[in-house]
Design a protein around this motif. Structure first.
Motif, PDB file in Angstrom:
ATOM      1  N   TRP A  13      47.626  74.401 -44.414  1.00 56.37           N
ATOM      2  CA  TRP A  13      46.823  74.633 -43.215  1.00 56.37           C
ATOM      3  C   TRP A  13      47.491  75.610 -42.244  1.00 56.37           C
ATOM      4  CZ3 TRP A  13      41.917  74.157 -42.567  1.00 56.37           C
ATOM      5  CH2 TRP A  13      41.369  74.165 -41.279  1.00 56.37           C
ATOM      6  N   ALA A  47      44.940  68.950 -53.096  1.00 58.86           N
ATOM      7  CA  ALA A  47      43.552  68.530 -52.871  1.00 58.86           C
ATOM      8  C   ALA A  47      42.860  69.500 -51.913  1.00 58.86           C
ATOM      9  CB  ALA A  47      43.525  67.099 -52.356  1.00 58.86           C
ATOM     10  N   TYR A  48      42.935  69.227 -50.598  1.00 58.09           N
ATOM     11  CA  TYR A  48      42.226  70.098 -49.650  1.00 58.09           C
ATOM     12  C   TYR A  48      43.174  70.945 -48.790  1.00 58.09           C
ATOM     13  CZ  TYR A  48      38.278  67.363 -51.157  1.00 58.09           C
ATOM     14  OH  TYR A  48      37.328  66.758 -51.935  1.00 58.09           O
ATOM     15  N   ALA A  86      40.399  59.954 -56.470  1.00 56.10           N
ATOM     16  CA  ALA A  86      41.315  60.353 -55.399  1.00 56.10           C
ATOM     17  C   ALA A  86      40.933  61.657 -54.702  1.00 56.10           C
ATOM     18  CB  ALA A  86      42.724  60.472 -55.959  1.00 56.10           C
ATOM     19  N   VAL A 113      40.181  65.464 -45.537  1.00 53.73           N
ATOM     20  CA  VAL A 113      41.346  65.175 -46.376  1.00 53.73           C
ATOM     21  C   VAL A 113      40.899  64.228 -47.484  1.00 53.73           C
ATOM     22  CG1 VAL A 113      42.853  65.323 -44.338  1.00 53.73           C
ATOM     23  CG2 VAL A 113      42.309  63.113 -45.269  1.00 53.73           C
ATOM     24  N   GLY A 116      43.570  60.803 -52.136  1.00 53.21           N
ATOM     25  CA  GLY A 116      44.893  61.008 -52.733  1.00 53.21           C
ATOM     26  C   GLY A 116      45.878  61.580 -51.705  1.00 53.21           C
ATOM     27  N   ALA A 118      45.642  61.267 -48.465  1.00 49.54           N
ATOM     28  CA  ALA A 118      45.880  60.249 -47.426  1.00 49.54           C
ATOM     29  C   ALA A 118      46.950  59.266 -47.886  1.00 49.54           C
ATOM     30  CB  ALA A 118      44.571  59.506 -47.122  1.00 49.54           C
ATOM     31  N   LEU A 169      54.439  62.025 -51.354  1.00 52.61           N
ATOM     32  CA  LEU A 169      54.339  63.488 -51.321  1.00 52.61           C
ATOM     33  C   LEU A 169      53.871  64.095 -52.640  1.00 52.61           C
ATOM     34  CD1 LEU A 169      57.723  63.909 -49.449  1.00 52.61           C
ATOM     35  CD2 LEU A 169      55.497  64.332 -48.435  1.00 52.61           C
ATOM     36  N   LEU A 302      38.586  68.737 -33.639  1.00 50.91           N
ATOM     37  CA  LEU A 302      38.989  70.030 -34.215  1.00 50.91           C
ATOM     38  C   LEU A 302      38.113  70.450 -35.388  1.00 50.91           C
ATOM     39  CD1 LEU A 302      42.866  69.664 -34.154  1.00 50.91           C
ATOM     40  CD2 LEU A 302      41.487  71.229 -32.792  1.00 50.91           C
ATOM     41  N   TYR A 403      57.948  64.640 -39.413  1.00 52.26           N
ATOM     42  CA  TYR A 403      56.906  64.297 -40.389  1.00 52.26           C
ATOM     43  C   TYR A 403      56.851  65.325 -41.530  1.00 52.26           C
ATOM     44  CZ  TYR A 403      52.175  62.583 -41.712  1.00 52.26           C
ATOM     45  OH  TYR A 403      51.088  62.037 -42.354  1.00 52.26           O
ATOM     46  N   ALA A 405      54.679  65.831 -43.879  1.00 53.06           N
ATOM     47  CA  ALA A 405      53.341  66.401 -44.151  1.00 53.06           C
ATOM     48  C   ALA A 405      53.080  67.645 -43.317  1.00 53.06           C
ATOM     49  CB  ALA A 405      52.262  65.375 -43.861  1.00 53.06           C
TER      50      ALA A 405
HETATM   51  C1  LIG Z   1      43.404  69.187 -38.031  1.00 52.45           C
HETATM   52  C2  LIG Z   1      44.355  68.255 -38.732  1.00 52.45           C
HETATM   53  C3  LIG Z   1      44.631  67.043 -38.158  1.00 52.45           C
HETATM   54  C4  LIG Z   1      45.498  66.145 -38.808  1.00 52.45           C
HETATM   55  N1  LIG Z   1      45.759  64.943 -38.216  1.00 52.45           N
HETATM   56  C5  LIG Z   1      46.609  64.074 -38.817  1.00 52.45           C
HETATM   57  C6  LIG Z   1      46.861  62.793 -38.250  1.00 52.45           C
HETATM   58  O1  LIG Z   1      46.312  62.450 -37.191  1.00 52.45           O
HETATM   59  N2  LIG Z   1      47.682  61.957 -38.908  1.00 52.45           N
HETATM   60  C7  LIG Z   1      48.273  62.286 -40.113  1.00 52.45           C
HETATM   61  O2  LIG Z   1      48.998  61.473 -40.666  1.00 52.45           O
HETATM   62  N3  LIG Z   1      48.052  63.507 -40.677  1.00 52.45           N
HETATM   63  C8  LIG Z   1      47.243  64.386 -40.057  1.00 52.45           C
HETATM   64  N4  LIG Z   1      46.982  65.608 -40.639  1.00 52.45           N
HETATM   65  C9  LIG Z   1      47.626  65.915 -41.931  1.00 52.45           C
HETATM   66  C10 LIG Z   1      46.734  65.493 -43.129  1.00 52.45           C
HETATM   67  O3  LIG Z   1      46.094  64.275 -42.869  1.00 52.45           O
HETATM   68  C11 LIG Z   1      47.602  65.260 -44.358  1.00 52.45           C
HETATM   69  O4  LIG Z   1      48.405  66.373 -44.623  1.00 52.45           O
HETATM   70  C12 LIG Z   1      46.789  64.911 -45.616  1.00 52.45           C
HETATM   71  O5  LIG Z   1      47.652  64.372 -46.567  1.00 52.45           O
HETATM   72  C13 LIG Z   1      46.055  66.122 -46.208  1.00 52.45           C
HETATM   73  O6  LIG Z   1      45.284  65.692 -47.303  1.00 52.45           O
HETATM   74  P1  LIG Z   1      44.705  66.718 -48.392  1.00 52.45           P
HETATM   75  O7  LIG Z   1      43.692  65.962 -49.181  1.00 52.45           O
HETATM   76  O8  LIG Z   1      44.302  67.975 -47.750  1.00 52.45           O
HETATM   77  O9  LIG Z   1      45.972  66.897 -49.313  1.00 52.45           O
HETATM   78  P2  LIG Z   1      46.879  68.198 -49.608  1.00 52.45           P
HETATM   79  O10 LIG Z   1      47.326  68.758 -48.308  1.00 52.45           O
HETATM   80  O11 LIG Z   1      46.221  69.090 -50.581  1.00 52.45           O
HETATM   81  O12 LIG Z   1      48.103  67.474 -50.311  1.00 52.45           O
HETATM   82  C14 LIG Z   1      48.904  66.587 -49.556  1.00 52.45           C
HETATM   83  C15 LIG Z   1      49.870  65.837 -50.459  1.00 52.45           C
HETATM   84  O13 LIG Z   1      49.132  64.944 -51.263  1.00 52.45           O
HETATM   85  C16 LIG Z   1      49.419  65.119 -52.620  1.00 52.45           C
HETATM   86  N5  LIG Z   1      48.194  64.763 -53.350  1.00 52.45           N
HETATM   87  C17 LIG Z   1      46.930  65.180 -53.100  1.00 52.45           C
HETATM   88  N6  LIG Z   1      46.087  64.599 -53.974  1.00 52.45           N
HETATM   89  C18 LIG Z   1      46.831  63.819 -54.789  1.00 52.45           C
HETATM   90  C19 LIG Z   1      46.547  62.985 -55.904  1.00 52.45           C
HETATM   91  N7  LIG Z   1      45.308  62.823 -56.372  1.00 52.45           N
HETATM   92  N8  LIG Z   1      47.581  62.345 -56.502  1.00 52.45           N
HETATM   93  C20 LIG Z   1      48.844  62.467 -56.049  1.00 52.45           C
HETATM   94  N9  LIG Z   1      49.164  63.244 -55.004  1.00 52.45           N
HETATM   95  C21 LIG Z   1      48.179  63.905 -54.390  1.00 52.45           C
HETATM   96  C22 LIG Z   1      49.839  66.592 -52.729  1.00 52.45           C
HETATM   97  O14 LIG Z   1      50.677  66.818 -53.859  1.00 52.45           O
HETATM   98  C23 LIG Z   1      50.601  66.775 -51.421  1.00 52.45           C
HETATM   99  O15 LIG Z   1      51.935  66.310 -51.565  1.00 52.45           O
HETATM  100  C24 LIG Z   1      46.115  66.510 -40.047  1.00 52.45           C
HETATM  101  C25 LIG Z   1      45.818  67.757 -40.621  1.00 52.45           C
HETATM  102  C26 LIG Z   1      44.941  68.629 -39.974  1.00 52.45           C
HETATM  103  C27 LIG Z   1      44.652  69.971 -40.604  1.00 52.45           C
END
Ligand SMILES: Cc1cc2nc3c(=O)[nH]c(=O)nc-3n(C[C@H](O)[C@H](O)[C@H](O)COP(=O)(O)OP(=O)(O)OC[C@H]3O[C@@H](n4cnc5c(N)ncnc54)[C@H](O)[C@@H]3O)c2cc1C
Length: 454
Positions: A13, A47-48, A86, A113, A116, A118, A169, A302, A403, A405
């Motif tokens: 992001w 994922a996203y 997931a 998100v 998976g 999460a 992670l 947002l 953090y 993430a």
């Molecule tokens: C606007 C915004 C606000 C946010 N607010 C918060 C908040 O309030 N609290 C908070 O905690 N986070 C917050 N985040 C961060 C976000 O929630 C995390 O980074 C979340 O994990 C992203 O999920 P994603 O599906 O996009 O995964 P990705 O970013 O694509 O991947 C995240 C992790 O998950 C792993 N993963 C994904 N899918 C799988 C799967 N199926 N099996 C195993 N591993 C997997 C990836 O390898 C990577 O390590 C925010 C992000 C944004 C952009």
């Protein structure tokens, strides 16, 4: 998010760092899974891409696009237990489940998100002080390891792998599906208060008075005011509305705006941040405002601007989120805010919150009791990285943590001090899995100070 262009390279992001993967491999079906043991480079699920830094990136390696695993599997209405693949997003769960009277147990500041993601980042939300992290609500999931094993993991079955994968992670294998509790709601609306506060002490007062009676709390803060007050801001708190009459009231659809281009790098500077803060703080005329709003603008303000990361320009930005224990919180905040003010760097979106003491099952989980602050900095090269290294030192001295993430730059030394049980966790990392983040924070320095992967 996948970047546009011929090869569709995954990005995070914050768009920092920008890396090339050797291959992006989609995973569509649970019944047709890739043979991970034969892949020549390390793999990482993606994922996203809502992670800000490099924990979702795997430079030179293989990115497994798991966002296509998008099927709902079952819902047990008696227990509120949802099982889905997931790659299902929290947005999709809300779309299907809110009209049926169910809500997410924990949600971050964006609904885009995956389940998976999460779990892998053990995300927290505005209700951490009441219900802990997302991982606290997960009952089981299926994990695919690179040797082809498909393991059901729960607190009682493969319990250590369950604990390692929550907040793991993406390094312990692919989560194929997960089962977790939803919470019942009466309608999609939130009773919301906005309260202006003029100092960190006043934030603590409102926060203590709200913890007991409000499920959701967080604050937007202005750090640039200087002086003994340290910060000012708007305290936001809310509860699910309990009126049956509102259950059938249609929610207003928000049409998301899009930023059509990257802002030039000069657009965001200390003066524009100050002007924005001034406007935001004074936009609320009275000290306290009460409203009933639908859940969408309350949890996801947002999300109403698609691709808002473009505001930070082509070089991208870094988000820095840390937690410091309450007993050192005031002093640490004072030092950190002072250091940021002296740096001349401004953070547009700054969010302050108290974490509660509900412990997550996750081995590497980030939240712990204390004060957490999340700041965004446009990437300005070495000076930004140096500032964040200095903030790490203050966080470390206060007994806190940063953090993963949201991180793209912390040193191996800092990570290992923030997460002392990382070695216990490392035993559960799948031998064919790795990430840019993991290689950086487990690298050791040679005598010539070069970083070497373990
Ligand atoms: C606007 C915004 C606000 C946010 N607010 C918060 C908040 O309030 N609290 C908070 O905690 N986070 C917050 N985040 C961060 C976000 O929630 C995390 O980074 C979340 O994990 C992203 O999920 P994603 O599906 O996009 O995964 P990705 O970013 O694509 O991947 C995240 C992790 O998950 C792993 N993963 C994904 N899918 C799988 C799967 N199926 N099996 C195993 N591993 C997997 C990836 O390898 C990577 O390590 C925010 C992000 C944004 C952009």
């Amino acid at each position: 998010m996948l970047s546009s262009g011929k090869t569709k390279q995954p990005q995070s992001w914050g768009r920092y760092p920008k890396v090339e993967h050797s291959q992006v491999q989609p995973v569509y079906w649970r019944s047709e899974l890739p043979d991970l043991s034969n892949l020549q480079q390390p793999v990482l699920p993606y994922a996203y891409g809502r992670s800000y830094g490099d924990s979702c990136l795997n430079e030179g390696g293989i990115s497994l696009d798991v966002s296509h695993l998008q099927r709902f599997i079952s819902f047990d209405e008696q227990q509120g237990l949802l099982r889905c693949e997931a790659g299902v997003s929290l947005a999709e769960i809300l779309e299907v489940m809110v009209p049926r009277g169910w809500f997410l147990p924990v949600t971050p500041g964006t609904k885009f998100v995956s389940v998976g993601g999460a779990i892998a980042n053990d995300i927290h939300g505005k209700n951490h002080h009441r219900v802990g992290t997302f991982g606290c609500h997960v009952t089981r999931f299926e994990l695919l390891r690179s040797n082809g094993e498909r393991l059901i993991c729960s607190p009682d079955q493969n319990g250590e792998l369950f604990r390692a994968t929550i907040g793991g992670l993406g390094l312990t294998g692919i989560i194929l599906w997960a089962e977790f509790h939803l919470k019942p709601i009466v309608n999609p609306y939130i009773d919301m208060d906005h309260i202006r506060f003029a100092s960190l002490d006043e934030f603590f007062e409102i926060s203590s008075e709200s913890d007991q009676d409000y499920e959701y709390t967080m604050s937007w803060v202005d750090l640039l005011i200087g002086g003994d007050n340290l910060c000012r801001g708007i305290f936001m708190r809310g509860n699910h509305n309990q009126s049956r009459a509102l259950a059938s009231k249609p929610m207003k659809k928000r049409l998301p705006l899009a930023l059509p281009f990257d802002f030039p790098s000069f657009a965001l500077n200390i003066l524009t941040v100050k002007a924005f803060n001034e406007l935001f703080y004074h936009a609320q005329l009275s000290k306290r405002v009460h409203k009933v709003v639908s859940y969408d603008p309350f949890f996801y303000p947002l999300d109403s601007i698609h691709d808002w990361y473009r505001m930070y320009g082509k070089r991208g930005f870094l988000q820095y989120q840390f937690v410091v224990p309450f007993q050192n919180g005031h002093q640490a905040m004072k030092e950190i805010l002072g250091r940021i003010r002296r740096s001349g760097e401004g953070s547009f979106l700054t969010v302050l919150k108290k974490f509660g003491n509900i412990q997550s099952p996750g081995m590497l989980s980030f939240p712990r009791p204390g004060l957490t602050l999340a700041l965004d900095f446009a990437y300005g090269g070495q000076k930004t990285l140096q500032l964040l290294d200095e903030l790490d030192k203050i966080v470390l001295q206060s007994g806190g943590a940063v953090y993963p993430a949201k991180d793209a730059r912390m040193s191996a030394e800092s990570f290992q001090a923030f997460f002392p049980n990382w070695k216990e966790f490392a035993q559960y990392v799948d031998p064919h899995f790795s990430s840019s983040f993991w290689r950086r924070i487990t690298a050791v320095r040679t005598q010539s100070q070069e970083l070497v992967a373990p």
